[in-house]
Design an enzyme around this catalytic site. Structure first.
Site, PDB file in Angstrom:
ATOM      1  CD  GLU A 186      -2.957  -1.152   0.172  1.00 55.12           C
ATOM      2  OE1 GLU A 186      -3.035  -0.147  -0.572  1.00 55.12           O
ATOM      3  OE2 GLU A 186      -3.701  -2.147   0.059  1.00 55.12           O
ATOM      4  CB  CYS A 207      -6.206  -2.782   7.049  1.00 63.53           C
ATOM      5  SG  CYS A 207      -6.258  -4.570   7.298  1.00 63.53           S
ATOM      6  NE  ARG A 236     -18.400  -4.193   4.334  1.00 59.03           N
ATOM      7  CZ  ARG A 236     -18.460  -5.486   4.671  1.00 59.03           C
ATOM      8  NH1 ARG A 236     -19.626  -6.030   5.000  1.00 59.03           N
ATOM      9  NH2 ARG A 236     -17.382  -6.232   4.684  1.00 59.03           N
ATOM     10  CG  HIS A 271      -4.452  -4.929   2.420  1.00 61.27           C
ATOM     11  ND1 HIS A 271      -4.725  -3.591   2.230  1.00 61.27           N
ATOM     12  CD2 HIS A 271      -5.149  -5.297   3.532  1.00 61.27           C
ATOM     13  CE1 HIS A 271      -5.542  -3.163   3.188  1.00 61.27           C
ATOM     14  NE2 HIS A 271      -5.819  -4.181   3.982  1.00 61.27           N
TER      15      HIS A 271
END
Length: 228
Positions: free
Chosen positions: A82, A145, A92, A168
Site C-alpha cells: 500500500e 487496516c 462497515r 495487504h
C-alpha cells in the site's frame, strides 16, 4: 537492525486471518541476521491508533528500524504494497471490540493522508521476481487496516530514519480449499494464494526494506502506477 512485523487476528466471523498466519510463519522461518519481532494485533481501532494500544506500544518498546504491518484484503488476487493511508475511519461492520466509527478521523488534527516510507516499487519488483503476483496499490480501505497504517505513519513521522508501511494479503489457498496451481485467480470462488507464497512475499518485502535502510541499491524496473 531490528524489524517489527504485525498481522491481525480473525474478524468478521472468520476462523482464521491470513495476515496473522503469515506473520507467525515468518517468525518461525526467519534466519536473521537482523532481529525480527512479530505480533498479532486485535482487530480493534483503539488497539492500533491509541497511544496505549498494542501497535504504538510495540513501537515504543522495540524502537524498530523497519516496520511492516500486514492485513487481510479478502477478494484480492495479489500481495498489495500500500502506498497511502487516509485519516478516516468508516467501518462497515463493528470491530472485534464492538466499535463502529463512521466518518471519524484516525488522528484528530492529522493530515488527510500519510504515505509509506517503504521502498514499495522495489519490494513489488522483488516479489514478482520470485513468481508471486504483487502490486503497488493506492487505497488501504477505511477499516482497521487503514487505521493501523495511518496511525503507524503518523507516529513515525517524527522518526524519519524508520522505514514503515502496510501490505495487504489475500486469503490462503489452505483456508479456501482452492487449487494452488491456479491460486492467483479466483477459481470461480474466493481468490487465494498459498501460505508459503505469502510468507515468502513478506520476507522479501522486509529484506528489501532492510537493504534500502543500509543504502544498498534496489531494483524498481517494471513497476508503475495506475492508468486512472
Amino acid at each position: 537492525m531490528k524489524v517489527l512485523v504485525t498481522g491481525f487476528e480473525p474478524f468478521g466471523g472468520d476462523a482464521v486471518n491470513s495476515s496473522g498466519e503469515a506473520v507467525t510463519a515468518l517468525a518461525a522461518r526467519w534466519t536473521g541476521p537482523d532481529e525480527l519481532v512479530t505480533a498479532v494485533l486485535p482487530v480493534e481501532f483503539d488497539q492500533v491508533r491509541s497511544a496505549d494500544g498494542l501497535l504504538l506500544r510495540l513501537l515504543d518498546e522495540h524502537a524498530p528500524d523497519v516496520v511492516l504491518a500486514v492485513g487481510l484484503a479478502a477478494g484480492v488476487t495479489q500481495v498489495r504494497v500500500e502506498q497511502v493511508a487516509i485519516n478516516l475511519m468508516d467501518a462497515r461492520i463493528p470491530d472485534n471490540g464492538g466499535t463502529q466509527p463512521v466518518d471519524a478521523p484516525v488522528a484528530d488534527g492529522g493530515p488527510d493522508a500519510r504515505f509509506t516510507t517503504l521502498p514499495a516499487k522495489a519490494a513489488v519488483a522483488a516479489v514478482r521476481a520470485a513468481g508471486i503476483p504483487a502490486g503497488v496499490t493506492y487505497s488501504a480501505g477505511t477499516y482497521v487496516c487503514n487505521a493501523a497504517f495511518y496511525a503507524l505513519q503518523h507516529a513515525l513521522a517524527e522518526r524519519p530514519g524508520v522505514l514503515s508501511g502496510f501490505v495487504h494479503v489475500p486469503r490462503t489457498t489452505e483456508e479456501v480449499g482452492g487449487d494452488a496451481a491456479a491460486s492467483a485467480l479466483s477459481d470461480g470462488g474466493e481468490p487465494h494464494l498459498p501460505l508459503e507464497s505469502l510468507v515468502t512475499a513478506l520476507e522479501i518485502v522486509v529484506r528489501t526494506a532492510l537493504a534500502t535502510a543500509r543504502g544498498e541499491a534496489v531494483e524498481t524496473a517494471g513497476v508503475a502506477g495506475t492508468l486512472h
